[in-house]
Design a protein around this motif. Structure first.
Motif, PDB file in Angstrom:
ATOM      1  N   GLY A 254       0.828  -1.203   0.000  1.00  0.00           N
ATOM      2  CA  GLY A 254       0.000   0.000   0.000  1.00  0.00           C
ATOM      3  C   GLY A 254       0.856   1.243   0.000  1.00  0.00           C
ATOM      4  N   ARG A 255       0.537   2.180   0.904  1.00  0.00           N
ATOM      5  CA  ARG A 255       1.250   3.454   0.949  1.00  0.00           C
ATOM      6  C   ARG A 255       2.684   3.266   1.452  1.00  0.00           C
ATOM      7  NH1 ARG A 255      -1.161   7.900   0.112  1.00  0.00           N
ATOM      8  NH2 ARG A 255      -3.184   6.996   0.647  1.00  0.00           N
ATOM      9  N   ALA A 256       3.636   3.858   0.745  1.00  0.00           N
ATOM     10  CA  ALA A 256       5.051   3.736   1.102  1.00  0.00           C
ATOM     11  C   ALA A 256       5.320   4.428   2.440  1.00  0.00           C
ATOM     12  CB  ALA A 256       5.909   4.343   0.005  1.00  0.00           C
ATOM     13  N   ARG A 257       5.928   3.697   3.369  1.00  0.00           N
ATOM     14  CA  ARG A 257       6.249   4.268   4.679  1.00  0.00           C
ATOM     15  C   ARG A 257       7.209   3.329   5.396  1.00  0.00           C
ATOM     16  NH1 ARG A 257       3.546   1.487   8.674  1.00  0.00           N
ATOM     17  NH2 ARG A 257       1.878   0.107   7.967  1.00  0.00           N
ATOM     18  N   PHE A 258       7.802   3.811   6.491  1.00  0.00           N
ATOM     19  CA  PHE A 258       8.661   2.997   7.343  1.00  0.00           C
ATOM     20  C   PHE A 258       7.914   2.640   8.623  1.00  0.00           C
ATOM     21  CE2 PHE A 258      12.174   4.298   4.702  1.00  0.00           C
ATOM     22  CZ  PHE A 258      13.072   3.259   4.830  1.00  0.00           C
TER      23      PHE A 258
ATOM     24  N   ALA B 279      11.727   4.234   0.921  1.00  0.00           N
ATOM     25  CA  ALA B 279      10.438   3.558   1.084  1.00  0.00           C
ATOM     26  C   ALA B 279       9.922   3.147  -0.289  1.00  0.00           C
ATOM     27  CB  ALA B 279       9.438   4.484   1.775  1.00  0.00           C
ATOM     28  N   PHE B 280       9.663   1.861  -0.456  1.00  0.00           N
ATOM     29  CA  PHE B 280       9.093   1.325  -1.691  1.00  0.00           C
ATOM     30  C   PHE B 280       7.632   0.987  -1.423  1.00  0.00           C
ATOM     31  CE2 PHE B 280      13.581   0.197  -1.530  1.00  0.00           C
ATOM     32  CZ  PHE B 280      14.059   0.597  -2.782  1.00  0.00           C
TER      33      PHE B 280
ATOM     34  N   ARG C 178      12.372   3.039  12.464  1.00  0.00           N
ATOM     35  CA  ARG C 178      12.752   4.440  12.642  1.00  0.00           C
ATOM     36  C   ARG C 178      13.371   4.701  14.008  1.00  0.00           C
ATOM     37  NH1 ARG C 178       7.472   5.292  10.577  1.00  0.00           N
ATOM     38  NH2 ARG C 178       6.832   6.117  12.618  1.00  0.00           N
ATOM     39  N   ARG C 179      13.491   3.667  14.837  1.00  0.00           N
ATOM     40  CA  ARG C 179      14.130   3.833  16.145  1.00  0.00           C
ATOM     41  C   ARG C 179      15.643   3.806  15.970  1.00  0.00           C
ATOM     42  NH1 ARG C 179      11.747  -0.803  19.708  1.00  0.00           N
ATOM     43  NH2 ARG C 179      13.504  -0.149  21.018  1.00  0.00           N
ATOM     44  N   PRO C 180      16.345   4.874  16.347  1.00  0.00           N
ATOM     45  CA  PRO C 180      17.792   4.931  16.112  1.00  0.00           C
ATOM     46  C   PRO C 180      18.561   3.765  16.707  1.00  0.00           C
ATOM     47  CG  PRO C 180      16.963   7.098  16.702  1.00  0.00           C
ATOM     48  CD  PRO C 180      15.824   6.134  16.911  1.00  0.00           C
TER      49      PRO C 180
ATOM     50  N   PRO D 191       7.382  13.199   3.908  1.00  0.00           N
ATOM     51  CA  PRO D 191       8.362  14.080   4.576  1.00  0.00           C
ATOM     52  C   PRO D 191       9.453  14.477   3.589  1.00  0.00           C
ATOM     53  CG  PRO D 191       7.815  12.199   5.947  1.00  0.00           C
ATOM     54  CD  PRO D 191       7.178  11.939   4.625  1.00  0.00           C
ATOM     55  N   PRO D 192       9.998  15.681   3.702  1.00  0.00           N
ATOM     56  CA  PRO D 192      10.950  16.162   2.704  1.00  0.00           C
ATOM     57  C   PRO D 192      12.220  15.328   2.606  1.00  0.00           C
ATOM     58  CG  PRO D 192      10.855  17.632   4.631  1.00  0.00           C
ATOM     59  CD  PRO D 192       9.720  16.680   4.745  1.00  0.00           C
ATOM     60  N   HIS D 193      12.578  14.601   3.666  1.00  0.00           N
ATOM     61  CA  HIS D 193      13.811  13.818   3.639  1.00  0.00           C
ATOM     62  C   HIS D 193      13.596  12.392   3.145  1.00  0.00           C
ATOM     63  CE1 HIS D 193      11.998  13.150   7.646  1.00  0.00           C
ATOM     64  NE2 HIS D 193      12.463  11.926   7.514  1.00  0.00           N
ATOM     65  N   TRP D 194      12.376  12.026   2.818  1.00  0.00           N
ATOM     66  CA  TRP D 194      12.105  10.675   2.352  1.00  0.00           C
ATOM     67  C   TRP D 194      12.439  10.529   0.872  1.00  0.00           C
ATOM     68  CZ3 TRP D 194       7.512   7.318   4.231  1.00  0.00           C
ATOM     69  CH2 TRP D 194       7.557   7.203   5.627  1.00  0.00           C
ATOM     70  N   HIS D 195      13.000   9.362   0.535  1.00  0.00           N
ATOM     71  CA  HIS D 195      13.129   8.997  -0.874  1.00  0.00           C
ATOM     72  C   HIS D 195      12.153   7.849  -1.114  1.00  0.00           C
ATOM     73  CE1 HIS D 195      15.333   8.994  -4.716  1.00  0.00           C
ATOM     74  NE2 HIS D 195      15.024   7.710  -4.744  1.00  0.00           N
ATOM     75  N   VAL D 196      11.281   7.998  -2.098  1.00  0.00           N
ATOM     76  CA  VAL D 196      10.214   7.028  -2.353  1.00  0.00           C
ATOM     77  C   VAL D 196      10.317   6.523  -3.785  1.00  0.00           C
ATOM     78  CG1 VAL D 196       7.712   6.676  -2.475  1.00  0.00           C
ATOM     79  CG2 VAL D 196       8.674   8.134  -0.678  1.00  0.00           C
ATOM     80  N   VAL D 197      10.187   5.202  -3.957  1.00  0.00           N
ATOM     81  CA  VAL D 197      10.135   4.587  -5.290  1.00  0.00           C
ATOM     82  C   VAL D 197       8.890   3.720  -5.337  1.00  0.00           C
ATOM     83  CG1 VAL D 197      11.279   3.096  -6.966  1.00  0.00           C
ATOM     84  CG2 VAL D 197      12.653   4.579  -5.483  1.00  0.00           C
ATOM     85  N   SER D 198       8.033   3.935  -6.339  1.00  0.00           N
ATOM     86  CA  SER D 198       6.776   3.198  -6.431  1.00  0.00           C
ATOM     87  C   SER D 198       6.993   1.824  -7.054  1.00  0.00           C
ATOM     88  CB  SER D 198       5.757   3.981  -7.267  1.00  0.00           C
ATOM     89  OG  SER D 198       6.126   3.992  -8.636  1.00  0.00           O
TER      90      SER D 198
END
Length: 215
Positions: A90-94, A144-145, A99-101, A154-161
């Motif tokens: 579905g929607r690209a996300r982490f 995020a695929f 996301r926990r350092p 978010p502006p720092h995300w790189h997304v590939v569909s």
């Protein structure tokens, strides 16, 4: 392996990356080890990767086809590139765990990406910015695929569909079919796309109807 993860893995391999998929993230609490999540894809690419090399039966190289990585990946050309990837149908996300350092730092240390004294600092910067250069000089990126791109990522995300991935793989197979047609791929997603390309290549061409004014 999940089909969507297999698809992303095939895409990254075609673009010159070494891949590990579905890597578990472990956490220790009160003497017990639990799996908090997993990293769908970890991938690494050396500068200049992206060649189709064939060997003659006498171990002579008879083919060396160079191709550039898919522009959608925005891969660096002069530095090693490490990708931490999450795959969603579905929607690209982490996932929140990825996301926990502290969790991400453990994964980076596990694969020797950086020394322990640098791992947590690198992970914090990576979660915040989405891309950082390690002390060893290679780039680390979070990508995020997904089947659906976020409306306002978010502006720092790189997304590939996933649509972009399928288009790239189909074009790669079609353009290099003379080389690929005899290959049986171990990746199920790529093998299916190869089967579809084989079916299309054997489809007879229908004659185009002639257009014109009847006399």
């Amino acid at each position: 392996m999940d089909t969507s993860v297999a698809l992303v893995s095939a895409y990254l391999q075609v673009n010159g990356y070494f891949c590990i998929t579905e890597y578990p993230l472990l956490e220790s609490s009160r003497g017990e080890i639990t799996t908090v999540s997993d990293l769908d894809v970890l991938a690494f690419r050396f500068p200049g990767a992206g060649r189709e090399v064939r060997l003659h039966k006498h171990d002579k190289i008879v083919g060396d086809t160079r191709f550039e990585p898919d522009p959608a990946l925005d891969s660096p050309t002069d530095q090693p590139d490490m990708i931490v990837g999450e795959v969603k149908r579905g929607r690209a996300r982490f996932n929140s765990a990825a996301r926990r350092p502290e969790v991400l730092a453990a994964a980076l240390m596990r694969f020797g990406c950086c020394e322990p004294k640098h791992a947590h600092s690198l992970a914090q910067k990576l979660v915040h910015s989405g891309e950082e250069t390690s002390a060893r000089g290679h780039i680390v990126r979070m990508i995020a695929f997904g089947g659906i791109e976020p409306e306002q990522p978010p502006p720092h995300w790189h997304v590939v569909s996933l649509e972009t991935i399928v288009d790239c793989l189909q074009k790669h197979l079609h353009d290099n079919w003379n080389l690929m047609r005899q290959v049986r791929f171990s990746n199920d997603a790529l093998d299916l796309l190869s089967l579809l390309e084989r079916a299309r290549s054997r489809r007879p061409q229908r004659p185009q109807p002639q257009r014109g004014r009847k006399k």
